[in-house]
Design a protein around this motif. Sequence first.
Motif, PDB file in Angstrom:
ATOM      1  N   GLU A   1       0.472  -0.953   0.424  1.00  0.00           N
ATOM      2  CA  GLU A   1      -0.150   0.099   0.078  1.00  0.00           C
ATOM      3  C   GLU A   1       0.971   1.318  -0.207  1.00  0.00           C
ATOM      4  N   THR A   2       0.625   1.670  -0.689  1.00  0.00           N
ATOM      5  CA  THR A   2       1.196   3.544  -1.092  1.00  0.00           C
ATOM      6  C   THR A   2       0.701   4.592  -0.878  1.00  0.00           C
ATOM      7  N   ASP A   3       1.165   5.442  -0.599  1.00  0.00           N
ATOM      8  CA  ASP A   3       0.580   6.276   0.219  1.00  0.00           C
ATOM      9  C   ASP A   3      -0.217   7.401  -0.974  1.00  0.00           C
ATOM     10  N   ALA A   4      -0.183   7.020  -2.303  1.00  0.00           N
ATOM     11  CA  ALA A   4      -1.158   6.446  -3.208  1.00  0.00           C
ATOM     12  C   ALA A   4      -2.336   6.449  -2.981  1.00  0.00           C
ATOM     13  N   ASP A   5      -2.555   4.948  -2.546  1.00  0.00           N
ATOM     14  CA  ASP A   5      -3.779   3.934  -2.176  1.00  0.00           C
ATOM     15  C   ASP A   5      -4.244   4.607  -1.242  1.00  0.00           C
ATOM     16  N   PHE A   6      -3.530   4.666  -0.417  1.00  0.00           N
ATOM     17  CA  PHE A   6      -3.925   5.492   1.619  1.00  0.00           C
ATOM     18  C   PHE A   6      -4.747   6.473   1.031  1.00  0.00           C
ATOM     19  N   GLU A   7      -4.341   7.517   0.092  1.00  0.00           N
ATOM     20  CA  GLU A   7      -5.090   8.670   0.273  1.00  0.00           C
ATOM     21  C   GLU A   7      -6.542   8.002  -0.578  1.00  0.00           C
ATOM     22  N   GLN A   8      -6.384   6.944  -1.298  1.00  0.00           N
ATOM     23  CA  GLN A   8      -7.670   6.358  -2.033  1.00  0.00           C
ATOM     24  C   GLN A   8      -8.417   5.428  -1.163  1.00  0.00           C
ATOM     25  N   THR A   9      -8.442   5.325  -0.119  1.00  0.00           N
ATOM     26  CA  THR A   9      -8.826   5.558   0.957  1.00  0.00           C
ATOM     27  C   THR A   9      -9.234   6.412   1.762  1.00  0.00           C
ATOM     28  N   MET A  10      -8.664   7.462   2.139  1.00  0.00           N
ATOM     29  CA  MET A  10      -9.166   8.682   2.748  1.00  0.00           C
ATOM     30  C   MET A  10     -10.445   8.857   1.608  1.00  0.00           C
ATOM     31  N   GLU A  11     -10.294   8.809   0.682  1.00  0.00           N
ATOM     32  CA  GLU A  11     -11.550   9.530  -0.216  1.00  0.00           C
ATOM     33  C   GLU A  11     -12.415   9.124  -0.386  1.00  0.00           C
ATOM     34  N   ILE A  12     -12.543   7.133  -0.314  1.00  0.00           N
ATOM     35  CA  ILE A  12     -13.800   6.846   0.432  1.00  0.00           C
ATOM     36  C   ILE A  12     -14.513   7.519   1.226  1.00  0.00           C
ATOM     37  N   LEU A  13     -13.934   6.997   2.449  1.00  0.00           N
ATOM     38  CA  LEU A  13     -14.343   7.968   3.487  1.00  0.00           C
ATOM     39  C   LEU A  13     -15.040   9.356   3.322  1.00  0.00           C
ATOM     40  N   GLU A  14     -14.959  10.450   2.167  1.00  0.00           N
ATOM     41  CA  GLU A  14     -15.543  11.823   1.921  1.00  0.00           C
ATOM     42  C   GLU A  14     -16.416  10.947   1.183  1.00  0.00           C
ATOM     43  N   GLU A  15     -16.104  10.736   0.287  1.00  0.00           N
ATOM     44  CA  GLU A  15     -17.558  10.515  -0.154  1.00  0.00           C
ATOM     45  C   GLU A  15     -18.584   9.609   0.215  1.00  0.00           C
ATOM     46  N   VAL A  16     -18.212   8.228   0.786  1.00  0.00           N
ATOM     47  CA  VAL A  16     -19.553   7.819   1.379  1.00  0.00           C
ATOM     48  C   VAL A  16     -19.701   8.476   2.927  1.00  0.00           C
ATOM     49  N   ARG A  17     -18.893   9.403   3.226  1.00  0.00           N
ATOM     50  CA  ARG A  17     -19.262   9.653   5.016  1.00  0.00           C
ATOM     51  C   ARG A  17     -19.664   8.074   5.884  1.00  0.00           C
ATOM     52  N   PHE A  18     -19.105   7.164   5.800  1.00  0.00           N
ATOM     53  CA  PHE A  18     -19.815   6.006   6.992  1.00  0.00           C
ATOM     54  C   PHE A  18     -20.329   7.172   8.310  1.00  0.00           C
ATOM     55  N   HIS A  19     -21.781   6.359   9.022  1.00  0.00           N
ATOM     56  CA  HIS A  19     -21.287   6.902  10.289  1.00  0.00           C
ATOM     57  C   HIS A  19     -21.254   6.296  11.199  1.00  0.00           C
ATOM     58  N   SER A  20     -19.483   4.760  10.676  1.00  0.00           N
ATOM     59  CA  SER A  20     -19.003   4.595  12.379  1.00  0.00           C
ATOM     60  C   SER A  20     -18.021   3.484  10.847  1.00  0.00           C
ATOM     61  N   SER A  21     -16.994   3.564  11.870  1.00  0.00           N
ATOM     62  CA  SER A  21     -15.777   2.057  10.855  1.00  0.00           C
ATOM     63  C   SER A  21     -14.809   2.290  11.817  1.00  0.00           C
ATOM     64  N   PHE A  22     -15.028   0.270  11.466  1.00  0.00           N
ATOM     65  CA  PHE A  22     -13.492  -0.729  12.451  1.00  0.00           C
ATOM     66  C   PHE A  22     -12.801  -0.304  11.243  1.00  0.00           C
ATOM     67  N   SER A  23     -11.479  -0.041  12.051  1.00  0.00           N
ATOM     68  CA  SER A  23     -10.150  -0.132  10.655  1.00  0.00           C
ATOM     69  C   SER A  23      -8.902  -0.386  12.035  1.00  0.00           C
ATOM     70  N   PHE A  24      -7.923  -0.942  11.208  1.00  0.00           N
ATOM     71  CA  PHE A  24      -7.156  -1.861  11.497  1.00  0.00           C
ATOM     72  C   PHE A  24      -6.007  -2.133  11.132  1.00  0.00           C
ATOM     73  N   LYS A  25      -4.356  -1.962  11.905  1.00  0.00           N
ATOM     74  CA  LYS A  25      -3.160  -1.728  10.917  1.00  0.00           C
ATOM     75  C   LYS A  25      -3.546  -3.000  10.337  1.00  0.00           C
ATOM     76  N   TYR A  26      -2.760  -3.921   8.976  1.00  0.00           N
ATOM     77  CA  TYR A  26      -2.968  -5.064   8.694  1.00  0.00           C
ATOM     78  C   TYR A  26      -1.383  -5.223   9.443  1.00  0.00           C
ATOM     79  N   SER A  27      -1.810  -6.956   9.601  1.00  0.00           N
ATOM     80  CA  SER A  27      -1.253  -8.089  10.557  1.00  0.00           C
ATOM     81  C   SER A  27      -0.990  -9.524   9.698  1.00  0.00           C
ATOM     82  N   ASP A  28      -0.031  -9.351   9.494  1.00  0.00           N
ATOM     83  CA  ASP A  28       0.591 -10.879   9.125  1.00  0.00           C
ATOM     84  C   ASP A  28      -0.153 -11.631  10.264  1.00  0.00           C
ATOM     85  N   ARG A  29      -1.090 -12.903   8.987  1.00  0.00           N
ATOM     86  CA  ARG A  29      -1.517 -14.115   9.099  1.00  0.00           C
ATOM     87  C   ARG A  29      -1.018 -15.913   9.003  1.00  0.00           C
ATOM     88  N   PRO A  30      -1.338 -16.451   9.986  1.00  0.00           N
ATOM     89  CA  PRO A  30       0.007 -17.749   9.633  1.00  0.00           C
ATOM     90  C   PRO A  30      -1.613 -18.347   8.792  1.00  0.00           C
TER      91      PRO A  30
END
Length: 470
Positions: free
Chosen positions: A334-363
Amino acid sequence: MALNNTMKQSSFTIKTFGCQMNVRDSEIMAQLLAEKGYVESMEMEDADVVILNTCSIRAKAEQKAMSMLGALRKAKRRRPGMKICVAGCVAQQEGQELCQRMDHVDLVIGTQNLYELAGLLEGIDGTSKVAISMSDSYEIPAFIPAMPKLISQGELQDTSPARSFRKFLTIMQGCNNYCTYCVVPYTRGREISRKVNDIIEEAHVLVEAGVQEITLLGQNVNSYGRTNPVTAEGNEYSFAQLLRDVAAIEGLKRLRFTTSNPKDLSLDLMRCFSEIEILCPQFHLPVQSGSNIVLSKMNRKYTRELYLQKVAELRSFRPDIALSTDVIVGFPGETDADFEQTMEILEEVRFHSSFSFKYSDRPGTRSADFDEKVDEQVKSERLSRFQKRQDQICLEQNSLYVGKILPVMIEKVTEDGLVARTVTNHIVHVKEKITCSPGDIVNVTIHHAGQHSLNGRIDSTNQYQGYSHD
Ligand code: SAH
Ligand code: SF4
Ligand code: F3S
């Protein structure tokens, strides 16, 4: 097998980690034990049987359960008769290895072995037992829930009355989607839908026992009925049909469901929001990322454009629908530009709430082997930026309710008032005393909005105005 009196006095405690499915599974385990004469103990240290129902979705979730398990070593040294059981997704993934690391564990029980719990506990003889199976032909057993009042519910330790009028009802097990970061297909197995009749029967039992609100549970409810026959006749039957059939149960006041992969969100399901009166206008639609490159690496099988189209369609059926989502930041590559697109989705949809997580490697997941892992520091910065903006949006969205009259279901009667919930899943605090019980629905006028909850006054005119944000 008849149990002697000493066995009947045995006590158990269950600690639940992870998702609502685990909450429901803990209730099932509690019922299975209650039927065998066990009684629930509120204190983990005093219980004869301690069950940790674990979650493996992120490293942190697993660590939480493991540190509690570590602490139980001492308790067991003090009371060697204590039986320690590990259930849930970590148990399923680790199996035998868990017993090797933690020799004070008596039983490791897999997600498809849940219903064997009571018998397995009886067979414990001082050596660690492992009951893990994962079969493609697994069928969820028909299971009649105990009356919610007979045993305590929810996280078991949670004795709030809310638990007896709002219940989870599992309609599916497992997942076939194989998002590259996710352990669920490995810990819960392939997707399998419960039989319609079992679900309807369970819903009836709940409603007859006084349950007012049911949340149907599955990892991807929109594919209900697609992977195995769910009716006796073997004919086609969809999630939308299930919603209609459950909603038809007399006495049920509110119906919700979770979760739904956007790729499978059908117009038929969206239509339910304009047709089914008791279906709450609230939708948890995990987007995970706003970048098509990342979405494709995640194997989500939709694009940001398709996601936004589904949101627009949903809102055309139910303009007041409150949307929430899940987001992962710092997916490998995930690049800075990819992340900016996630931020844009936030502006476009305006979610009432969200759960956000740092990616974590899983076995065992594919993304664990992906290159270009994102630096922890960068992940933290992205998460905090996302959460900060989401908090502001929550407040802005919640402010739109100020001045509205909304029907709320009472969850708790406190010393100085009430805690209640709107159809859109917002918590409302009311500082007034009225004669009412948990589960009752009253109208309130919202006079203040916070980031995570609303404040209201009992509406004496009793004139509900509808929910629209105009
Ligand atoms: N079935 C649901 C998600 C269940 S898991 C769906 O398809 O949307 C709940 C959430 O945990 C996911 O939506 C995702 O945001 C998060 N998650 C799953 N695996 C993760 C991982 N490896 N690292 C960080 N977050 C993860
Ligand atoms: Fe995991 Fe994806 Fe299945 Fe959700 S749809 S449970 S994220 S594999
Ligand atoms: Fe966790 Fe298993 Fe649920 S990994 S999120 S408990 S399905």
